[in-house]
Scaffold this motif. Sequence first.
Motif, PDB file in Angstrom:
ATOM      1  N   LYS A 126      -4.160   3.468   2.747  1.00 32.56           N
ATOM      2  CA  LYS A 126      -5.262   2.696   2.143  1.00 32.56           C
ATOM      3  C   LYS A 126      -6.406   3.608   1.700  1.00 32.56           C
ATOM      4  O   LYS A 126      -6.975   3.413   0.629  1.00 32.56           O
TER       5      LYS A 126
ATOM      6  N   ASN B 252      -7.552  -0.796   9.209  1.00 32.46           N
ATOM      7  CA  ASN B 252      -6.354  -1.315   9.866  1.00 32.46           C
ATOM      8  C   ASN B 252      -6.745  -2.318  10.944  1.00 32.46           C
ATOM      9  O   ASN B 252      -7.430  -1.964  11.918  1.00 32.46           O
ATOM     10  N   GLY B 253      -6.309  -3.558  10.756  1.00 33.40           N
ATOM     11  CA  GLY B 253      -6.697  -4.632  11.667  1.00 33.40           C
ATOM     12  C   GLY B 253      -6.067  -4.506  13.047  1.00 33.40           C
ATOM     13  O   GLY B 253      -6.698  -4.800  14.064  1.00 33.40           O
ATOM     14  N   THR B 254      -4.814  -4.052  13.078  1.00 26.71           N
ATOM     15  CA  THR B 254      -4.103  -3.978  14.357  1.00 26.71           C
ATOM     16  C   THR B 254      -4.779  -2.995  15.310  1.00 26.71           C
ATOM     17  O   THR B 254      -5.024  -3.321  16.481  1.00 26.71           O
TER      18      THR B 254
ATOM     19  N   ASP C 260      -0.859   3.577   8.087  1.00 21.52           N
ATOM     20  CA  ASP C 260      -1.299   2.460   7.239  1.00 21.52           C
ATOM     21  C   ASP C 260      -2.717   2.718   6.716  1.00 21.52           C
ATOM     22  O   ASP C 260      -2.983   2.583   5.518  1.00 21.52           O
TER      23      ASP C 260
ATOM     24  N   GLY D 254      -8.605  -8.331   6.894  1.00 23.42           N
ATOM     25  CA  GLY D 254      -7.855  -7.284   6.214  1.00 23.42           C
ATOM     26  C   GLY D 254      -6.356  -7.499   6.211  1.00 23.42           C
ATOM     27  O   GLY D 254      -5.606  -6.679   5.705  1.00 23.42           O
ATOM     28  N   ALA D 255      -5.899  -8.600   6.799  1.00 22.86           N
ATOM     29  CA  ALA D 255      -4.457  -8.849   6.862  1.00 22.86           C
ATOM     30  C   ALA D 255      -4.233 -10.350   7.007  1.00 22.86           C
ATOM     31  O   ALA D 255      -5.180 -11.133   7.064  1.00 22.86           O
TER      32      ALA D 255
ATOM     33  N   ASP E  87       0.821   1.433  12.194  1.00 22.23           N
ATOM     34  CA  ASP E  87      -0.558   1.069  12.524  1.00 22.23           C
ATOM     35  C   ASP E  87      -1.180   2.059  13.507  1.00 22.23           C
ATOM     36  O   ASP E  87      -2.190   2.695  13.197  1.00 22.23           O
TER      37      ASP E  87
ATOM     38  N   LYS F 139       0.819  -1.236   0.000  1.00 24.80           N
ATOM     39  CA  LYS F 139       0.000   0.000   0.000  1.00 24.80           C
ATOM     40  C   LYS F 139       0.836   1.262   0.000  1.00 24.80           C
ATOM     41  O   LYS F 139       0.433   2.277  -0.534  1.00 24.80           O
TER      42      LYS F 139
HETATM   43  N1  HSE Z   1      -0.671  -3.817   9.638  1.00 21.76           N
HETATM   44  C1  HSE Z   1      -1.795  -3.924   8.758  1.00 21.76           C
HETATM   45  C2  HSE Z   1      -3.068  -4.055   9.589  1.00 21.76           C
HETATM   46  C3  HSE Z   1      -1.612  -5.118   7.864  1.00 21.76           C
HETATM   47  O1  HSE Z   1      -2.967  -4.237  10.810  1.00 21.76           O
HETATM   48  O2  HSE Z   1      -4.156  -3.936   9.067  1.00 21.76           O
HETATM   49  C4  HSE Z   1      -2.379  -5.068   6.597  1.00 21.76           C
HETATM   50  O3  HSE Z   1      -2.144  -3.950   5.836  1.00 21.76           O
END
Ligand code: HSE
Length: 412
Positions: free
Chosen positions: A200, A154-156, A196, A296-297, A191, A100
Amino acid sequence: MYVAIMGYGVVGSGVASLLKKNHEHIVKKSLQDAMELKYILDRRTFPGDPYEHLVISDFAKIVEDDEVKIVVETMGGLHPAYEYVLASLKAGKSVVTSNKELVAAKGCELLKVAEENDVNFLFEASVGGGIPIIRPISQCLAANDIDEIAGILNGTTNFILTKMISDGMTFDEALLLAQRNGYAERDPSADVDGFDACRKICILAALCFGKHVYPDSVYTEGIRKITLADVEYARVWGGVIKLIARAKLLEDNRVAVMVSPAFVQNHSQLASVDDVFNAILVRGDAIGDVVFYGKGAGAMPTASAVVADVIDCARHMTGKKFFGWQDSEDGYVASYLDTKSSFYIRMTAENAAGALVQINKAFGEVSMLTRADAPDGEFAFVTDVISEKELAEKLPAISLANAESVIRITDY
Ligand code: HSE
């Protein structure tokens, strides 16, 4: 047909193993006689790995090999990924990337180079991991005028916020757990500081509205400052805190783009997106609101999107994908100061009564929020809809209180 992978980390190794696991039907769907992995570019060595014999450290081998028709870039970062992708496209190879940072910074340029060289540059995995979103926007929803897109990208950070909301963990405790689970990096800045998600939403905004959005033009705020007090006030208000990335087309054809924590009402489709899941809401004039939800990851979900792009490249060696992504002029992204919303504000004051008089003078009527066990001198309220500029002007007028937290309120 031969494929090369650049970057044998989590995603790159997922791509290699998916190419092997589903080899037969991938070849069939590619409309090719064969689809073989020829090189894996990485500086490291991988003793004992099933693909150890394919690992090389010299990019020239890939770019100079006419048999390699598709290059998968899963290195991450801008350099040398940009130089390698550029050289691959110029050498007449289609490129598929999950990167990305690369697409957000150079997408417009790389699509142009791909077009000039009659090859494809595809990046489905760069947003939302395994969630189909690039193709749906550029193809399935092509008949719509899309005027807004927003999501949890962002998943984190979503995992961290979920742990704070559901398990009462502090930010630091939840971050540590995210690191232990392998979601957050040792340096979690990309994150937790929102970069991030920013990259996106820039990619999605470019696809929805047709012009490149540079990440450094986007107001970006992460979740480091969110406390359990804010989580509780959000609950009292009737919602949850999520890190929301959003882009909106304005009447003057500029765009408003922002990444920040936000209060989301419990009935919103985004409110129940928990843990490392992502969700993306697209608002089109014909479709209304449509929400894309999923992982998403992670190695295999992201590999799923990468390999689908590889198949697409293989099927369309002579037909090019069109994304309608142009460069943008200065000022295309409106100043965030013009953006309007209601705000949740938490303050502390020694003279709370005096501070409240100042608040009413500055903001007019506000809705007060109360929570059990609030410390003396703490209070929280929600303002009317005002611009960021008005907020910045009004806050200093509350001289008797300290603003501990300011969080935007969304209407999704
Ligand atoms: N670090 C990113 C997340 C991984 O946590 O979404 C995927 O882009």
